[in-house]
Motif scaffolding. Structure first.
Motif, PDB file in Angstrom:
ATOM      1  N   GLU A 212      33.936  47.901  29.712  1.00 30.15           N
ATOM      2  CA  GLU A 212      34.640  46.819  30.399  1.00 30.15           C
ATOM      3  C   GLU A 212      36.132  47.133  30.591  1.00 30.15           C
ATOM      4  OE1 GLU A 212      31.352  44.648  28.037  1.00 30.15           O
ATOM      5  OE2 GLU A 212      32.684  46.360  27.753  1.00 30.15           O
ATOM      6  N   GLU A 213      36.756  47.649  29.528  1.00 29.05           N
ATOM      7  CA  GLU A 213      38.197  47.917  29.586  1.00 29.05           C
ATOM      8  C   GLU A 213      38.510  48.990  30.629  1.00 29.05           C
ATOM      9  OE1 GLU A 213      41.861  49.247  26.595  1.00 29.05           O
ATOM     10  OE2 GLU A 213      39.927  48.599  25.758  1.00 29.05           O
ATOM     11  N   TYR A 214      37.668  50.037  30.686  1.00 27.41           N
ATOM     12  CA  TYR A 214      37.865  51.112  31.662  1.00 27.41           C
ATOM     13  C   TYR A 214      37.715  50.579  33.086  1.00 27.41           C
ATOM     14  CZ  TYR A 214      36.800  55.203  34.519  1.00 27.41           C
ATOM     15  OH  TYR A 214      36.783  56.139  35.519  1.00 27.41           O
ATOM     16  N   GLU A 215      36.682  49.760  33.314  1.00 27.58           N
ATOM     17  CA  GLU A 215      36.439  49.186  34.640  1.00 27.58           C
ATOM     18  C   GLU A 215      37.585  48.264  35.063  1.00 27.58           C
ATOM     19  OE1 GLU A 215      33.997  49.827  36.854  1.00 27.58           O
ATOM     20  OE2 GLU A 215      33.278  51.375  35.489  1.00 27.58           O
ATOM     21  N   GLU A 216      38.126  47.519  34.088  1.00 29.70           N
ATOM     22  CA  GLU A 216      39.258  46.632  34.381  1.00 29.70           C
ATOM     23  C   GLU A 216      40.487  47.442  34.792  1.00 29.70           C
ATOM     24  OE1 GLU A 216      39.995  44.028  31.108  1.00 29.70           O
ATOM     25  OE2 GLU A 216      38.026  43.051  31.253  1.00 29.70           O
ATOM     26  N   LYS A 217      40.734  48.552  34.093  1.00 28.26           N
ATOM     27  CA  LYS A 217      41.877  49.418  34.435  1.00 28.26           C
ATOM     28  C   LYS A 217      41.709  49.996  35.840  1.00 28.26           C
ATOM     29  CE  LYS A 217      43.187  50.859  29.739  1.00 28.26           C
ATOM     30  NZ  LYS A 217      43.206  52.001  28.790  1.00 28.26           N
ATOM     31  N   LYS A 218      40.494  50.429  36.146  1.00 30.81           N
ATOM     32  CA  LYS A 218      40.217  51.013  37.462  1.00 30.81           C
ATOM     33  C   LYS A 218      40.423  49.972  38.570  1.00 30.81           C
ATOM     34  CE  LYS A 218      35.963  52.338  38.390  1.00 30.81           C
ATOM     35  NZ  LYS A 218      34.697  53.114  38.409  1.00 30.81           N
ATOM     36  N   PHE A 219      39.943  48.754  38.311  1.00 32.85           N
ATOM     37  CA  PHE A 219      40.094  47.682  39.300  1.00 32.85           C
ATOM     38  C   PHE A 219      41.556  47.264  39.425  1.00 32.85           C
ATOM     39  CE2 PHE A 219      40.037  43.184  40.572  1.00 32.85           C
ATOM     40  CZ  PHE A 219      39.329  43.300  41.770  1.00 32.85           C
ATOM     41  N   ASN A 220      42.242  47.160  38.293  1.00 31.61           N
ATOM     42  CA  ASN A 220      43.663  46.777  38.304  1.00 31.61           C
ATOM     43  C   ASN A 220      44.506  47.782  39.090  1.00 31.61           C
ATOM     44  OD1 ASN A 220      43.167  44.491  36.807  1.00 31.61           O
ATOM     45  ND2 ASN A 220      43.725  45.421  34.846  1.00 31.61           N
ATOM     46  N   LEU A 221      44.160  49.073  38.960  1.00 32.40           N
ATOM     47  CA  LEU A 221      44.882  50.108  39.696  1.00 32.40           C
ATOM     48  C   LEU A 221      44.698  49.923  41.207  1.00 32.40           C
ATOM     49  CD1 LEU A 221      46.539  52.756  39.582  1.00 32.40           C
ATOM     50  CD2 LEU A 221      44.361  53.999  39.525  1.00 32.40           C
ATOM     51  N   THR A 222      43.471  49.609  41.606  1.00 31.95           N
ATOM     52  CA  THR A 222      43.176  49.413  43.034  1.00 31.95           C
ATOM     53  C   THR A 222      43.918  48.206  43.593  1.00 31.95           C
ATOM     54  OG1 THR A 222      40.980  50.373  42.714  1.00 31.95           O
ATOM     55  CG2 THR A 222      41.318  49.096  44.733  1.00 31.95           C
ATOM     56  N   ILE A 223      43.850  47.075  42.883  1.00 34.56           N
ATOM     57  CA  ILE A 223      44.509  45.867  43.399  1.00 34.56           C
ATOM     58  C   ILE A 223      46.025  45.969  43.291  1.00 34.56           C
ATOM     59  CG2 ILE A 223      42.542  44.339  43.027  1.00 34.56           C
ATOM     60  CD1 ILE A 223      43.903  43.293  40.506  1.00 34.56           C
TER      61      ILE A 223
END
Length: 581
Positions: A212-223
């Motif tokens: 979850e934490e990795y996916e959140e970081k990846k999404f946060n980078l995109t947005i």
């Protein structure tokens, strides 16, 4: 691009043509009103008669009412036209996507198609409304206002030619700086949608691996990238308001100063207060028109990129097409592969299938087995013409499948894929996708054959039980059995099962294989499987390896003659014996 997009206007042409006419009427009246107001002010200054004041006021009120009514009607017609255009555009895109072959679909990621049908179409809708109203209104307002300025105060026109170029240059610079960011933002929207879609589909895997934490970081980078570029664009566009205000007040001060000076001069052609007030109103009209044009230009600039993306979808030609005089009926359900080779892309150097020669008799049961990547699924997807062969030909009923009407051919062939696809709706609705006119008795019989009737009967609402999107509220085995029942209900001439029983237990698998033999004797059946137990009853078994047919024979023949098949059988038998222990 414009020619392709304009096809979606269709029944909204009338309101699309009516809007500019109403806008033109509104503009003409608005440009006449300042002159009437000037006459009214002059009459008040000189102490004119009350009946003249009343006449000018009444005339101004009538013009205002007509302008108001024209504006309302223009707003309504433009809304109808733009919303209708967007509706037709989405309809045309969806209809065209439905006609795509698999090869066409692979060119456009699902997230990109979603963005094109939502954000991009909305951009075009807004731009179309702006073109119908503002893009007509602003130039007309400019032309009429300049004409009136020349009539009322030709000697002060130089003020406009000082201020307007400053505004125009500023707007051009802002737009040129902002435009590249729009292109980047659309790509970032695609990336964001792709991440969300992937994350939702893979939620179970993400949680099981605690990602979850990795996916959140990846999404946060995109947005964050999307937000950064959006801020830059908004910051650039925010300069337009201060620039506009600067030009308005500069023009107002210059007009007041030089016009007031001329009013005080004892000359015959000097200005009066009415003319000054009119000039001030026209100056605001001219500057507002420039501002409106700049915003329209920004909107159109955004929509051009959206239009290109939508046009890409609309002009994409289906790589699979019907012949000029297609055949609509199958003579029989035999299948022949003649020197068939296949590759997914013309650019690819490696062939997925090479020199396949195979004859399947009508009503025969064929099993296909092989290691992962041996092109089992690729082979069966060629039969209903989901892809076209690169070399050679495939014949069904003795006729090359490229000579058949595609819909007629696929109506006689059903594939139950390894990946089960169920839609949001009731069990009954999902079962009737291939056979809408199926009776209650036929539905129950198909479910009994697929060993699905028992678990359906345990649901409180039975066949009316709601299935979530993708069948997320069902187990893998339940989904597979419903997909099998859906295929059985259609009673096709050719039935292809691509590892369609991998999630059911061995006992249920054997029951399903027995049903295939007893209930569908005339149907040609092709069963792709990983387990030999699922296909050992077949009339013939094909062993595939690296896109080639390594061996063909019955279960007994392959067991005695082919070492690879024998090794697969022994390893699977040991696993079964181990599970029993």
């Amino acid at each position: 691009m414009i020619a392709e997009l304009s096809k979606s206007i269709r029944e909204y042409k009338t309101v699309s043509l009516l809007t500019p006419l109403l806008v033109s009427l509104e503009v003409v009246i608005e440009c006449i009103l300042p002159s009437i107001i000037a006459l009214l002010i002059n009459q008040v200054k000189i102490g004119g008669e009350i009946h003249l004041l009343f006449r000018y006021s009444l005339f101004a009120f009538i013009l205002l009412s007509i302008s108001f009514l024209a504006g309302i009607l223009a707003g309504e017609t433009s809304a109808v036209a733009s919303c209708g255009f967007a509706k037709n555009l989405r309809k045309d895109m969806f209809h065209h996507i439905q006609s795509y072959s698999f090869e066409n679909i692979e060119k456009f990621p699902a997230s990109s198609l979603i963005t094109r049908m939502t954000t991009d179409v909305s951009n075009l809708q807004n731009a179309y409304m702006a073109i119908l109203r503002t893009a007509i209104r602003a130039p007309l307002m400019l032309i009429f206002s300049f004409i009136m300025v020349f009539i009322l105060g030709a000697k002060l026109v130089w003020i406009f030619f000082v201020v307007i170029p400053v505004l125009a240059m500023g707007l051009i610079l802002i737009i040129r700086k902002a435009f590249p960011f729009f292109q980047k933002i659309f790509i970032q929207y695609d990336s964001m949608n792709n991440l969300v879609q992937e994350n939702i589909k893979s939620m179970r895997v993400i949680k099981s691996y605690v990602r979850e934490e990795y996916e959140e970081k990846k999404f946060n980078l995109t947005i964050h990238e999307l937000c950064t570029d959006s801020i830059k664009v908004r910051s650039l566009l925010a300069f337009t308001n201060p620039l506009m205000q600067f030009c308005i007040y500069t023009m107002t001060v210059l007009l007041l100063f030089f016009a007031s000076y001329r009013i005080t001069l004892p000359q015959e052609d000097n200005f009066n207060i009415g003319q000054l007030s009119s000039l001030l109103i026209y100056s605001l009209m001219i500057l507002n028109s420039f501002m409106a044009l700049s915003m329209v230009f920004v909107m159109i600039s955004m929509s051009v990129e959206s239009g290109k993306r939508i046009t890409e979808v609309l002009i994409e030609k289906n790589l699979l097409s019907n012949p000029e005089n297609p055949i609509f009926s199958l003579k029989d359900n035999s299948i022949i592969f003649e020197n068939v080779s296949f590759q997914y892309s013309k650019k690819s150097k490696k062939k997925i299938l090479t020199n396949i020669n195979l004859r399947i008799n009508a009503g025969e049961t064929i099993g296909i087995i092989g290691s992962t990547g041996s092109a089992k699924s690729s082979l069966i997807q060629l039969i209903p013409r989901l892809y076209d062969v690169t070399e050679g030909s495939i014949k069904v009923g003795g006729v090359d499948i490229r000579k058949y009407d595609i819909t007629a051919l696929r109506n006689q062939i059903v594939i139950v894929l390894q990946k089960n696809t169920l839609f949001a709706g009731s069990i009954r609705e999902n079962l009737c996708i291939g056979e809408e006119s199926a009776t209650e008795q036929e539905i129950k019989k198909a479910c009994q054959l697929a060993q699905a009737d028992k678990f359906i009967s345990h649901f409180q609402k039975g066949y009316d039980t709601w299935i979530e999107q993708g069948g997320s509220n069902l187990s893998g085995g339940q989904k597979q059995r419903l997909c099998l029942a859906r295929a059985f209900l259609k009673n096709p001439k050719i039935l292809i099962l691509d590892d369609a029983t991998s999630a059911v237990d061995t006992k249920t698998d054997r029951l399903i294989q027995t049903v295939l033999s007893s209930s569908f004797p005339e149907t040609t059946k092709i069963i792709v499987a990983q387990r030999i137990a699922s296909i050992e009853h077949a009339d013939r078994i094909i062993l595939m390896e690296h896109g080639h047919i390594q061996a063909i024979g019955t279960h007994r023949q392959l067991l005695s003659e082919n070492q690879n098949y024998r090794e697969i059988y022994i390893s699977q038998k040991r696993m079964e014996d181990g599970n029993e222990d």
